[in-house]
Design a protein around this motif. Sequence first.
Motif, PDB file in Angstrom:
ATOM      1  N   GLN A   1     -10.744   5.258   6.624  1.00  0.00           N
ATOM      2  CA  GLN A   1     -11.329   5.354   5.292  1.00  0.00           C
ATOM      3  C   GLN A   1     -10.270   5.895   4.351  1.00  0.00           C
ATOM      4  OE1 GLN A   1     -15.070   7.476   5.055  1.00  0.00           O
ATOM      5  NE2 GLN A   1     -14.672   8.073   2.924  1.00  0.00           N
TER       6      GLN A   1
ATOM      7  N   SER B   1     -18.159   0.667   8.743  1.00  0.00           N
ATOM      8  CA  SER B   1     -16.948   0.002   8.264  1.00  0.00           C
ATOM      9  C   SER B   1     -16.308  -0.850   9.353  1.00  0.00           C
ATOM     10  CB  SER B   1     -15.939   1.040   7.766  1.00  0.00           C
ATOM     11  OG  SER B   1     -16.410   1.698   6.603  1.00  0.00           O
TER      12      SER B   1
ATOM     13  N   SER C   1     -16.141   1.461   3.670  1.00  0.00           N
ATOM     14  CA  SER C   1     -14.925   1.758   2.915  1.00  0.00           C
ATOM     15  C   SER C   1     -13.786   1.918   3.904  1.00  0.00           C
ATOM     16  CB  SER C   1     -15.111   3.047   2.102  1.00  0.00           C
ATOM     17  OG  SER C   1     -13.900   3.410   1.451  1.00  0.00           O
ATOM     18  N   TYR C   2     -12.845   0.996   3.872  1.00  0.00           N
ATOM     19  CA  TYR C   2     -11.759   1.081   4.852  1.00  0.00           C
ATOM     20  C   TYR C   2     -10.507   0.375   4.376  1.00  0.00           C
ATOM     21  CZ  TYR C   2     -13.583  -3.559   6.308  1.00  0.00           C
ATOM     22  OH  TYR C   2     -14.031  -4.857   6.342  1.00  0.00           O
TER      23      TYR C   2
END
Length: 222
Positions: free
Chosen positions: A211, A187, A168-169
């Motif tokens: 994130q 990520s 998640s980024y």
Amino acid sequence: MKTERKRDVMTNVLILGAHGQIAQLAEKQLLQETTHHLTLFLRRASRLTVTDPARETVIEGDATDPAALVKALAGIDVVYANLGGKTIEKQAQAVVQAMDQTGVHRLIWISTLGIYDEVPGAFGRWNHQMLDGGYLEPYTAAAKVIEGSDLAYTIIRPAWLSNKDIVSYETTEKGEPFKGTEVSRKSIADLVVQLINDPDRAVGHSLGVDQPHTEGDKPSFY
């Protein structure tokens, strides 16, 4: 974000600093999702275990040695540099020299947040307190070496790294304020794989990576 699969395109990738945690995650993902051949370059080859001998070549060498890098660059399409330490500027100079000598142009370079004083507010002050005095300065100097080259580079500036099992980024560009405080190593590895699979993406860019929704005075694990 999910990495695009490009099964029909095989790329020869040189991973510098292949024993690093992000490098090993990227290696695993590349073996699972692509047909690329990986050349793994590190100072002590005994630290790595090759999982696919048909697609992985290990080279022992020092990233401050341009001659060693020139040998490793034979037949390479993309260089992913996961280097660090106090000699990072010297390593950057050697990588640029070797790539210029061999005509290899595409470079993905891992740096750190804060090299442009781009981290705002209380988190920016905390980041300076943690990284000034021997860490941030050489990474800043190394990034200047990369940006001063004629290579097709992408610099990646991760937030503080976690071992969370998530991808998640979000990214910010050079000249924009850095956003969150942390990001998973997984990520960053995913972003590296995406850039290897799409080598025209983000050329000449320096990407801050965090994130989403992790803004604050410092990372959650501090």
